[in-house]
Write a protein that holds these residues in place. Structure first.
Motif, PDB file in Angstrom:
ATOM      1  N   GLU A 129      48.077 -31.635  12.349  1.00  0.00           N
ATOM      2  CA  GLU A 129      49.394 -31.481  12.059  1.00  0.00           C
ATOM      3  C   GLU A 129      49.820 -33.191  11.370  1.00  0.00           C
ATOM      4  OE1 GLU A 129      51.884 -31.190  15.368  1.00  0.00           O
ATOM      5  OE2 GLU A 129      50.349 -30.012  16.449  1.00  0.00           O
ATOM      6  N   SER A 141      59.581 -31.011   5.990  1.00  0.00           N
ATOM      7  CA  SER A 141      59.160 -31.849   7.018  1.00  0.00           C
ATOM      8  C   SER A 141      60.048 -31.756   8.175  1.00  0.00           C
ATOM      9  CB  SER A 141      58.767 -33.245   6.602  1.00  0.00           C
ATOM     10  OG  SER A 141      58.367 -33.842   7.400  1.00  0.00           O
ATOM     11  N   TRP A 142      59.575 -32.029   9.382  1.00  0.00           N
ATOM     12  CA  TRP A 142      60.477 -32.129  10.479  1.00  0.00           C
ATOM     13  C   TRP A 142      61.326 -33.556  10.391  1.00  0.00           C
ATOM     14  CZ3 TRP A 142      59.142 -35.393  14.859  1.00  0.00           C
ATOM     15  CH2 TRP A 142      57.817 -36.137  14.823  1.00  0.00           C
ATOM     16  N   HIS A 158      49.161 -21.423  17.218  1.00  0.00           N
ATOM     17  CA  HIS A 158      49.795 -22.492  17.934  1.00  0.00           C
ATOM     18  C   HIS A 158      50.938 -22.535  18.478  1.00  0.00           C
ATOM     19  CE1 HIS A 158      51.108 -26.943  18.076  1.00  0.00           C
ATOM     20  NE2 HIS A 158      52.200 -26.555  17.639  1.00  0.00           N
ATOM     21  N   LYS A 171      55.045 -20.385  19.217  1.00  0.00           N
ATOM     22  CA  LYS A 171      55.342 -21.046  20.379  1.00  0.00           C
ATOM     23  C   LYS A 171      56.116 -20.264  21.601  1.00  0.00           C
ATOM     24  CE  LYS A 171      55.368 -25.889  19.045  1.00  0.00           C
ATOM     25  NZ  LYS A 171      55.228 -26.034  17.409  1.00  0.00           N
ATOM     26  N   TRP A 190      51.249 -30.683   8.153  1.00  0.00           N
ATOM     27  CA  TRP A 190      52.448 -30.304   8.992  1.00  0.00           C
ATOM     28  C   TRP A 190      53.538 -29.855   8.112  1.00  0.00           C
ATOM     29  CZ3 TRP A 190      51.571 -27.555  12.815  1.00  0.00           C
ATOM     30  CH2 TRP A 190      52.422 -27.379  13.698  1.00  0.00           C
ATOM     31  N   GLY A 191      53.107 -29.199   7.167  1.00  0.00           N
ATOM     32  CA  GLY A 191      54.269 -28.569   5.731  1.00  0.00           C
ATOM     33  C   GLY A 191      53.526 -28.934   4.669  1.00  0.00           C
ATOM     34  N   THR A 197      48.920 -22.402   9.953  1.00  0.00           N
ATOM     35  CA  THR A 197      49.297 -22.796  11.213  1.00  0.00           C
ATOM     36  C   THR A 197      50.715 -22.640  11.489  1.00  0.00           C
ATOM     37  OG1 THR A 197      47.581 -24.611  11.651  1.00  0.00           O
ATOM     38  CG2 THR A 197      49.624 -24.434  13.222  1.00  0.00           C
ATOM     39  N   HIS A 239      50.396 -37.309  13.575  1.00  0.00           N
ATOM     40  CA  HIS A 239      51.549 -37.888  13.043  1.00  0.00           C
ATOM     41  C   HIS A 239      51.570 -39.402  12.846  1.00  0.00           C
ATOM     42  CE1 HIS A 239      53.375 -33.719  13.372  1.00  0.00           C
ATOM     43  NE2 HIS A 239      52.929 -33.567  14.531  1.00  0.00           N
ATOM     44  N   GLU A 296      54.152 -23.295  12.577  1.00  0.00           N
ATOM     45  CA  GLU A 296      54.783 -24.242  13.322  1.00  0.00           C
ATOM     46  C   GLU A 296      55.639 -24.101  14.485  1.00  0.00           C
ATOM     47  OE1 GLU A 296      56.894 -27.225  10.779  1.00  0.00           O
ATOM     48  OE2 GLU A 296      55.320 -27.392   9.558  1.00  0.00           O
ATOM     49  N   TRP A 297      56.279 -22.973  14.443  1.00  0.00           N
ATOM     50  CA  TRP A 297      57.220 -22.583  15.487  1.00  0.00           C
ATOM     51  C   TRP A 297      56.783 -21.167  15.964  1.00  0.00           C
ATOM     52  CZ3 TRP A 297      60.030 -25.023  18.748  1.00  0.00           C
ATOM     53  CH2 TRP A 297      60.993 -24.386  19.735  1.00  0.00           C
ATOM     54  N   GLN A 321      46.712 -34.470  16.116  1.00  0.00           N
ATOM     55  CA  GLN A 321      47.748 -34.098  15.281  1.00  0.00           C
ATOM     56  C   GLN A 321      48.111 -34.982  14.177  1.00  0.00           C
ATOM     57  OE1 GLN A 321      51.213 -33.457  17.781  1.00  0.00           O
ATOM     58  NE2 GLN A 321      50.391 -32.321  19.344  1.00  0.00           N
TER      59      GLN A 321
END
Length: 297
Positions: free
Chosen positions: A204, A259-260, A50, A16, A252-253, A10, A176, A12-13, A174
């Protein structure tokens, strides 16, 4: 690491709207998303798109448009992006995060201002279905499994969309997560959302060790144990679903440092939200995921 541990990607950015339309509606940029799609294909990995429509993006690109011009741009964006990756992606997050954080209602945004809260979602799914008839189309949201009011609002939205004939085919959790979610809440929600019979995508997953309680004096070991309990609960609940509803289980990573949660000046270097450390060695979270799949709820 991805080659050894991943069967589906996926972006992530890179898919978008803010990235694709950074240079405007008439100059879409697909350089990075094309490279990711090519990598996935070369490595025989599936790819999840995504995301097409998100409340947080697109306002600047659509500024000054109204009426039929807005409609053409909205429809055209979905047709262009979903059409470009037709046959290259397995699925799409068609609409991302339409519900308010506290679960009190739907988010106001530039899309809802034109089409209504449910209307923009319906339109996006209808256009995505035309652009990519074979992809599985998802509605993606966070905190359903951890904020009861938001989970209830999400379930109501899904009911309305299906009743309206929306080509909604899958539900994205997601996930999180955080370590203080009460025991049993995640599993209970997964069971509840499964009653629609739709495929479910844990889309995610990460789980921060941080808390907002400044007086929390738990040791790192205690935090990791709490993280493991939450992640195992989620994996176990997912593994207990009927096979047809187990769409994918996505983190998500891979490495903590990707990671964010580990970006910016708030990073203390201690958070471990992902399955591997910065050297690619398994974290306790990796074992927690495996434990959940070994013992379905």
């Amino acid at each position: 690491m991805a080659r050894a541990n991943v069967s589906q990607l996926t972006p992530e950015w890179e898919m978008k709207m803010e990235y694709i339309l950074a240079d405007g509606l008439d100059r879409p940029n697909f350089d990075r998303s094309d490279r990711i799609a090519a990598f996935a294909r070369a490595e025989a990995m599936a790819m999840h798109g995504h995301t097409l429509i998100w409340y947080a993006q697109g306002k600047e690109a659509f500024a000054g448009l109204s009426g039929a011009a807005f409609d053409r741009a909205f429809d055209g964006y979905i047709a262009t992006v979903a059409g470009r990756y037709r046959g290259k992606v397995r699925s799409w997050d068609v609409v991302n995060e339409p519900i308010l954080d506290d679960g009190s209602g739907m988010r106001d945004c530039h899309w809802s201002a034109r089409y209504g809260h449910d209307g923009y979602i319906l339109r996006a799914f209808e256009k995505a279905r035309i652009a990519d008839p074979d992809a599985v189309l998802f509605l993606n949201e966070y905190n359903q499994e951890s904020v009861p009011a938001k989970g209830a609002q999400f379930l109501k939205l899904v009911e309305r969309l299906l009743k309206a004939g929306c080509p909604l085919q899958g539900l994205g959790l997601q996930s999180h997560l955080w370590i203080d979610i009460p025991d049993g809440v995640i599993a209970a929600y997964v069971r509840e959302i499964s009653q629609f019979g739709l495929p479910i995508h844990v889309s995610e997953l990460d789980c921060t060790l941080r808390t907002e309680n400044r007086l929390d004096l738990r040791s790192q070991a205690d935090r990791i144990a709490a993280q493991g309990a939450r992640v195992t609960e989620l994996a176990s609940a997912f593994a207990a679903l009927p096979k047809a509803q187990q769409f994918a289980f996505t983190v998500w990573g891979l490495r903590d440092t990707d990671s964010w949660y580990r970006q910016g000046d708030k990073d203390d270097g201690k958070d471990k939200p992902l399955p591997f450390d910065s050297f690619g060695r398994p974290n306790p979270m990796a074992a927690a995921i495996a434990a959940g799949f070994e013992t379905p709820a």
